[in-house]
Design a protein around this motif. Sequence first.
Motif, short mmCIF file in Angstrom:
data_model
loop_
_atom_site.label_atom_id
_atom_site.label_comp_id
_atom_site.label_asym_id
_atom_site.label_seq_id
_atom_site.Cartn_x
_atom_site.Cartn_y
_atom_site.Cartn_z
N GLY A 62 -8.65 4.82 5.24
CA GLY A 62 -8.03 3.51 4.99
C GLY A 62 -9.05 2.50 4.52
N LEU A 63 -10.19 2.49 5.19
CA LEU A 63 -11.28 1.58 4.82
C LEU A 63 -11.73 1.83 3.38
N LEU A 64 -11.87 3.09 3.05
CA LEU A 64 -12.29 3.47 1.69
C LEU A 64 -11.26 3.01 0.66
N PHE A 65 -9.98 3.30 0.96
CA PHE A 65 -8.91 2.88 0.04
C PHE A 65 -8.91 1.35 -0.10
N GLY A 66 -9.13 0.68 1.03
CA GLY A 66 -9.18 -0.79 1.00
C GLY A 66 -10.31 -1.28 0.12
N ALA A 67 -11.47 -0.63 0.24
CA ALA A 67 -12.62 -1.04 -0.56
C ALA A 67 -12.30 -0.91 -2.05
N ASN A 123 0.81 -1.21 0.00
CA ASN A 123 0.00 0.00 0.00
C ASN A 123 0.85 1.27 0.00
N PHE A 124 1.05 1.84 -1.18
CA PHE A 124 1.86 3.05 -1.27
C PHE A 124 1.07 4.30 -0.86
N ALA A 125 -0.17 4.14 -0.50
CA ALA A 125 -0.94 5.28 0.01
C ALA A 125 -0.78 5.41 1.52
N THR A 174 -9.34 -0.97 -3.39
CA THR A 174 -8.21 -1.82 -3.78
C THR A 174 -8.54 -3.30 -3.78
N ILE A 175 -9.26 -3.78 -2.78
CA ILE A 175 -9.39 -5.25 -2.67
C ILE A 175 -10.75 -5.81 -3.05
N LEU A 176 -11.75 -4.96 -3.23
CA LEU A 176 -13.06 -5.55 -3.50
C LEU A 176 -13.24 -5.95 -4.97
N GLY A 177 -12.29 -5.57 -5.81
CA GLY A 177 -12.46 -5.86 -7.24
C GLY A 177 -11.69 -7.06 -7.76
N ASN A 178 -11.11 -7.89 -6.87
CA ASN A 178 -10.32 -9.05 -7.31
C ASN A 178 -9.22 -8.66 -8.30
N MET A 179 -8.44 -7.63 -7.94
CA MET A 179 -7.34 -7.21 -8.81
C MET A 179 -6.13 -8.10 -8.58
N SER A 180 -5.22 -8.10 -9.56
CA SER A 180 -3.94 -8.78 -9.36
C SER A 180 -3.11 -7.93 -8.41
N PRO A 181 -2.11 -8.52 -7.73
CA PRO A 181 -1.30 -7.74 -6.78
C PRO A 181 -0.67 -6.51 -7.42
N ILE A 182 -0.18 -6.63 -8.65
CA ILE A 182 0.48 -5.48 -9.28
C ILE A 182 -0.55 -4.40 -9.61
N ALA A 183 -1.73 -4.80 -10.01
CA ALA A 183 -2.79 -3.82 -10.29
C ALA A 183 -3.19 -3.10 -9.01
#
Lengths: 255, 262
Positions: free
Chosen positions: A75-80, A36-38, A82-91
Motif C-alpha cells: 500500500g505504501l509503495l502504491f501510495g508513493a 484507489n482501484f488497487a 500515486t501521490i508523490l507526483g502531484n497528479m490530477s485526481p483522474i490521473a
Amino acid sequence: MSAFLQYLVTGVARGFLFALLATGFVVIHRVTKVVNFAQGAFAVLGGFIAYSLLRAGIPHGVSEVIAVLAAAAIGLLFGAVTILGNMSPIASLITTIGLAILSEAVAMIAWGTTPLTFSGIGGADIHVAGVYLPKQYLLLIGVSMVVLIVLWLVLDRTYIGKGMTACASNPYAAKLSGINVKRIGLLAFAIGGALGGLGGVLIMPLFPLTYDGDVSLAILGFAAAIVGGLPRPRARWWACLRDRRADGGGLLVAS
Amino acid sequence: MAFLAPGDRAGPGSVDGHTGLGLDGLGSTEPVVTKALGGGQTVLSVEDLVVRYGTAVALESVSLNVERGEMVALIGANGAGKTTLLNALSGMLVPSAGRISCSGKLAHVPEGRELFAELSVDDNLRLGAWKATSRDTSPIYALFPKLDKLAKRRAGGLSGGEQQMVAIGRALMARPDLLAIDELSQGLAPNIVQELSRHLIRLNLETGLSVLLVEQNARLALGLCRRAYVLDTGHVVREGLSSQLLDDASVQQAYLGGPLVS
C-alpha cells in the motif's frame, strides 16, 4: 429458520470483508482524494503471501501478520507511486487501475492461475440451532470488528488521527500548521493496504482467490464505500452489514 | 508511526519549512533562505523577492522588514500580491528569486480562516502545535476567553469572528515570533474587528510578538500598526510610518477613498 440464520451468518461475515475493503477505500480517499482501484489487489497479494508463508511451514498467526504487514508495505509503495507526483485526481485513479493490473500480472507469474486457498484455524466447526458455523467465519467477524473499532478510535481520538482528518478537511491549512500532508497520505495508503491484506488472509480459507480476484473485491468494496458514503466512515460500516444481510436474504429467497 | 519521526520537522509555516514543502515550487532559481543570526533586532527581512506564476509575475523585487516587537501593515488592492507574499514567507510556495531571512518562527493566519471545519475548536488549536513541543491550549483560552466555552464545538459552526479567533489561536499554538495575518477584518462586523484588534495589540504589548498585518481595510491597518508598506501589482510603491502614509495624497486617493475631510 435455520436456513435464514445460516445465510445471515454468511452474509454478515462477507459484510465484514467488504467493510474492511471499503474502510481502506475511504481512509485513502479522505486523506488523499485518490479513488484507489488497487484496493482489491492488497487483499489478493496479502492472501497469496499468507498462503506461501503457511506452505513454507511458518505457523498460523505469524504468517497472517507478516502478510498483512507486507500488504501495508505494498500500500505504501502504491501510495508513493500515486501521490508523490502531484497528479490530477483522474490521473491518479488511472494509475491505481494500472497498479492493479500490474499486481495481477505479478500474482499470476508468482502464484499461477489456479484458485488458491489454505485451511483456516483448525478444530471442529460449531453447530448451533442447526446453523453450521465454521470457526473461520467467527474469526473473520471478530477480528474485523476489533480492527475496525480500534481504527475508528485511532482516527477519532488520537492526535495523529486528528492530523489525518485535518489533511482530509483542509490540506492547505494542514500544511500551514506544519503537517506533512504527503506523509500522512502515505500513512493512509499503508492503512488501506493493511486493511485489504487483512481481508485477504481472513477470506481465503472460506473463498479461494485467484490472481484476478482483486477486480470483484475492489468493485464490491467500492460499492460498499459508495453506499455508506465516501466522506462518512461511521455510517459506512453499517451500510456494509446491511447490504450483505440483504444479500443473504436474497439468497434465501432464491433457495 | 515511523512516518512521523520527530527531528526532521521544520517549524510550522516557517521559512525553513521550504525543504519539506518544495513540491509546489513555481520558480526555477533556488531562492536563498537563511535564518538570520540570533540577537538582531530584525525578525523578518525580505530582499528583492520575486514570485512568478508561470509567466505572470506576482511579486517583483519586493523588499521589506519587520523589527522585533513591531506591528507592520501591508496594504494594497486585490491582486497586489499580498497573499502571495505571505505564502512565500510561510513556505507554501517557492520564490523564483530573492532572499527571506527570519530570525524566529513565523506563523501564518491564512485568508478566509481555513479552519478544519469538522473538528472541534480545541482540536483545531491543538493541531496548530503539530511541530511545537507543547500542545497546552490554556494560554489561547486565556487570551480568547470566548473560545473556552466553545472548546468542544465544531469549528465550522462558529461565527466569523469566533472562527478568526480560532485561526489566530491555532497559529499562536506554534509559538511564533512573528504572526503574519492575512485579512484580519474580512467579512467581519466593525465591533468584532475592534475586539480582535484589541486582542492583537494586547498580545503585541504583553508578549512582544511581532505582527505583519495584511489588510484591504487600509484605515484599520494604518491605525493598528506603526509602520506600513503599500503593495501595488507586485511592487512596494510606498513605505513609511502609518501617520505619514495617512497624510500621503496618493495613498488617500487609492486606498482611503479620497482625502479626509476635517
